[in-house]
Write a protein that holds these residues in place. Structure first.
Motif, PDB file in Angstrom:
ATOM      1  N   GLY A   2       0.785  -1.224   0.000  1.00  0.00           N
ATOM      2  CA  GLY A   2       0.000   0.000   0.000  1.00  0.00           C
ATOM      3  C   GLY A   2       0.817   1.274   0.000  1.00  0.00           C
ATOM      4  O   GLY A   2       0.476   2.241  -0.686  1.00  0.00           O
ATOM      5  N   ALA A   3       1.905   1.290   0.743  1.00  0.00           N
ATOM      6  CA  ALA A   3       2.742   2.494   0.815  1.00  0.00           C
ATOM      7  C   ALA A   3       3.337   2.809  -0.552  1.00  0.00           C
ATOM      8  O   ALA A   3       3.353   3.969  -0.995  1.00  0.00           O
ATOM      9  CB  ALA A   3       3.842   2.299   1.853  1.00  0.00           C
ATOM     10  N   GLU A   4       3.825   1.768  -1.219  1.00  0.00           N
ATOM     11  CA  GLU A   4       4.374   1.965  -2.565  1.00  0.00           C
ATOM     12  C   GLU A   4       3.276   2.389  -3.530  1.00  0.00           C
ATOM     13  O   GLU A   4       3.494   3.208  -4.429  1.00  0.00           O
ATOM     14  CB  GLU A   4       5.044   0.685  -3.057  1.00  0.00           C
ATOM     15  N   ALA A   5       2.074   1.848  -3.336  1.00  0.00           N
ATOM     16  CA  ALA A   5       0.948   2.202  -4.202  1.00  0.00           C
ATOM     17  C   ALA A   5       0.631   3.691  -4.119  1.00  0.00           C
ATOM     18  O   ALA A   5       0.382   4.334  -5.139  1.00  0.00           O
ATOM     19  CB  ALA A   5      -0.279   1.391  -3.806  1.00  0.00           C
ATOM     20  N   VAL A   6       0.642   4.232  -2.918  1.00  0.00           N
ATOM     21  CA  VAL A   6       0.365   5.660  -2.744  1.00  0.00           C
ATOM     22  C   VAL A   6       1.438   6.487  -3.451  1.00  0.00           C
ATOM     23  O   VAL A   6       1.120   7.435  -4.185  1.00  0.00           O
ATOM     24  CB  VAL A   6       0.303   6.028  -1.253  1.00  0.00           C
ATOM     25  N   ARG A   7       2.688   6.128  -3.237  1.00  0.00           N
ATOM     26  CA  ARG A   7       3.781   6.876  -3.880  1.00  0.00           C
ATOM     27  C   ARG A   7       3.656   6.824  -5.398  1.00  0.00           C
ATOM     28  O   ARG A   7       3.797   7.843  -6.074  1.00  0.00           O
ATOM     29  CB  ARG A   7       5.136   6.303  -3.454  1.00  0.00           C
ATOM     30  N   ARG A   8       3.406   5.656  -5.939  1.00  0.00           N
ATOM     31  CA  ARG A   8       3.338   5.497  -7.386  1.00  0.00           C
ATOM     32  C   ARG A   8       2.097   6.169  -7.970  1.00  0.00           C
ATOM     33  O   ARG A   8       2.132   6.701  -9.078  1.00  0.00           O
ATOM     34  CB  ARG A   8       3.358   4.016  -7.756  1.00  0.00           C
ATOM     35  N   ALA A   9       1.002   6.163  -7.236  1.00  0.00           N
ATOM     36  CA  ALA A   9      -0.217   6.826  -7.714  1.00  0.00           C
ATOM     37  C   ALA A   9       0.000   8.329  -7.820  1.00  0.00           C
ATOM     38  O   ALA A   9      -0.443   8.960  -8.790  1.00  0.00           O
ATOM     39  CB  ALA A   9      -1.383   6.513  -6.784  1.00  0.00           C
ATOM     40  N   VAL A  10       0.655   8.894  -6.836  1.00  0.00           N
ATOM     41  CA  VAL A  10       0.950  10.329  -6.866  1.00  0.00           C
ATOM     42  C   VAL A  10       1.913  10.642  -8.011  1.00  0.00           C
ATOM     43  O   VAL A  10       1.763  11.642  -8.720  1.00  0.00           O
ATOM     44  CB  VAL A  10       1.547  10.780  -5.516  1.00  0.00           C
ATOM     45  N   GLU A  11       2.894   9.776  -8.206  1.00  0.00           N
ATOM     46  CA  GLU A  11       3.920   9.983  -9.233  1.00  0.00           C
ATOM     47  C   GLU A  11       3.382   9.779 -10.647  1.00  0.00           C
ATOM     48  O   GLU A  11       3.648  10.580 -11.551  1.00  0.00           O
ATOM     49  CB  GLU A  11       5.074   9.009  -8.982  1.00  0.00           C
ATOM     50  N   LEU A  12       2.597   8.715 -10.862  1.00  0.00           N
ATOM     51  CA  LEU A  12       2.191   8.315 -12.210  1.00  0.00           C
ATOM     52  C   LEU A  12       0.835   8.852 -12.643  1.00  0.00           C
ATOM     53  O   LEU A  12       0.516   8.847 -13.822  1.00  0.00           O
ATOM     54  CB  LEU A  12       2.177   6.783 -12.303  1.00  0.00           C
ATOM     55  N   GLU A  13       0.011   9.284 -11.687  1.00  0.00           N
ATOM     56  CA  GLU A  13      -1.324   9.815 -11.976  1.00  0.00           C
ATOM     57  C   GLU A  13      -2.148   8.875 -12.859  1.00  0.00           C
ATOM     58  O   GLU A  13      -2.628   9.264 -13.931  1.00  0.00           O
ATOM     59  CB  GLU A  13      -1.221  11.194 -12.628  1.00  0.00           C
ATOM     60  N   PRO A  14      -2.358   7.631 -12.428  1.00  0.00           N
ATOM     61  CA  PRO A  14      -3.177   6.698 -13.218  1.00  0.00           C
ATOM     62  C   PRO A  14      -4.649   7.085 -13.171  1.00  0.00           C
ATOM     63  O   PRO A  14      -5.078   7.826 -12.288  1.00  0.00           O
ATOM     64  CB  PRO A  14      -2.936   5.362 -12.516  1.00  0.00           C
ATOM     65  N   ASP A  15      -5.410   6.555 -14.104  1.00  0.00           N
ATOM     66  CA  ASP A  15      -6.861   6.762 -14.093  1.00  0.00           C
ATOM     67  C   ASP A  15      -7.522   5.790 -13.116  1.00  0.00           C
ATOM     68  O   ASP A  15      -8.495   6.138 -12.447  1.00  0.00           O
ATOM     69  CB  ASP A  15      -7.442   6.540 -15.494  1.00  0.00           C
ATOM     70  N   VAL A  16      -6.995   4.563 -13.072  1.00  0.00           N
ATOM     71  CA  VAL A  16      -7.562   3.513 -12.229  1.00  0.00           C
ATOM     72  C   VAL A  16      -6.441   2.801 -11.483  1.00  0.00           C
ATOM     73  O   VAL A  16      -5.385   2.525 -12.054  1.00  0.00           O
ATOM     74  CB  VAL A  16      -8.353   2.480 -13.061  1.00  0.00           C
ATOM     75  N   VAL A  17      -6.676   2.505 -10.202  1.00  0.00           N
ATOM     76  CA  VAL A  17      -5.745   1.702  -9.413  1.00  0.00           C
ATOM     77  C   VAL A  17      -6.426   0.380  -9.098  1.00  0.00           C
ATOM     78  O   VAL A  17      -7.499   0.353  -8.496  1.00  0.00           O
ATOM     79  CB  VAL A  17      -5.350   2.397  -8.098  1.00  0.00           C
ATOM     80  N   LEU A  18      -5.831  -0.717  -9.551  1.00  0.00           N
ATOM     81  CA  LEU A  18      -6.322  -2.057  -9.244  1.00  0.00           C
ATOM     82  C   LEU A  18      -5.659  -2.466  -7.937  1.00  0.00           C
ATOM     83  O   LEU A  18      -4.464  -2.731  -7.887  1.00  0.00           O
ATOM     84  CB  LEU A  18      -5.950  -3.001 -10.385  1.00  0.00           C
ATOM     85  N   MET A  19      -6.433  -2.493  -6.841  1.00  0.00           N
ATOM     86  CA  MET A  19      -5.874  -2.531  -5.489  1.00  0.00           C
ATOM     87  C   MET A  19      -6.166  -3.833  -4.740  1.00  0.00           C
ATOM     88  O   MET A  19      -7.327  -4.175  -4.506  1.00  0.00           O
ATOM     89  CB  MET A  19      -6.436  -1.352  -4.688  1.00  0.00           C
ATOM     90  N   ASP A  20      -5.109  -4.556  -4.364  1.00  0.00           N
ATOM     91  CA  ASP A  20      -5.262  -5.697  -3.476  1.00  0.00           C
ATOM     92  C   ASP A  20      -5.620  -5.170  -2.085  1.00  0.00           C
ATOM     93  O   ASP A  20      -5.311  -4.025  -1.738  1.00  0.00           O
ATOM     94  CB  ASP A  20      -3.945  -6.481  -3.421  1.00  0.00           C
TER      95      ASP A  20
END
Length: 222
Positions: free
Chosen positions: A38-56
């Motif tokens: 989850g921590a990496e997901a937050v960092r990458r979401a902020v960095e990459l600005e995806p439209d959708v996050v497929l989240m475990d």
């Protein structure tokens, strides 16, 4: 047409790689990144600005619920939650944190791609089991939250009627038939409801409607 940008989050390499492969095989979808917690997901979401996050959901360091809340707070990405079981206690928590829906990990590849497209358009993916759990939770907690109830005063009569149908899980076409209006009119009402109530999408509208006591279990919402 610009492809939908997807961030895939799962602590298991096999799942993460498989989902990425399936999505990248679609002409209108592209995986822009992956994350293992989850921590990496937050960092990458902020960095990459995806439209959708497929989240475990269940991950080390930071679970999917906390990550969903952070991503929804800090980005405009929509979160689609993945879980092994449809009775996962974290699924409803993730919806309350801002997720737009959920999928089981044994989802068929075509359904996975379609789900990402649906969520990217601002629609919700809510299985009946999750909706029932949402209702059960509201019943257990008792009285509705007055502050949410007051926000409903901002809605017109037609917008209120539309929210009731959204809470029932009806599609725009089904709502149009119920209210005897065009689908375009329904889309306008839904957009106005989300804007006035400060909600991201239909999933949050369903949660809001039950938590505000606007609709109740067993109520005829027509």
């Amino acid at each position: 047409m610009t492809p939908v940008r997807v961030l895939v989050v799962d602590d298991q390499d096999l799942f993460r790689g498989g989902f990425a492969m399936i999505l990248n095989a679609q002409d209108d979808l592209t995986v822009v990144g992956e994350a293992a917690d989850g921590a990496e997901a937050v960092r990458r979401a902020v960095e990459l600005e995806p439209d959708v996050v497929l989240m475990d959901v269940r991950m080390p360091t930071m679970d999917g619920v906390e990550a969903t809340a952070e991503i929804c707070r800090r980005t405009s990405a929509r979160v689609l939650v993945l879980t092994m079981y449809d009775v996962d206690e974290y699924v409803y928590q993730a919806l309350r944190a801002g997720a737009s829906g959920f999928l089981l990990k044994d989802v068929r590849r075509d359904d996975l791609a379609d789900a990402v497209r649906v969520v990217a358009k601002g629609e919700a993916l809510l299985a009946p089991s999750v909706t029932r759990r949402l209702i059960d939770d509201v019943v257990r907690r008792g009285a509705a939250r007055p502050v949410l109830r007051r926000q409903l005063d901002e809605l017109t009569e037609r917008e209120s009627a539309t929210l009731r149908q959204v809470a029932r899980g009806l599609s725009n076409a089904e709502i149009a038939a119920e209210l005897v209006v065009s689908e375009h009119t329904v889309k306008t009402h839904v957009s106005n409801v989300l804007m006035k109530l400060g909600l991201r999408d239909r999933a949050q509208a369903v949660v809001f409607a039950y938590e505000a006591g606007f609709v109740t279990p067993g109520q005829d919402s027509r």
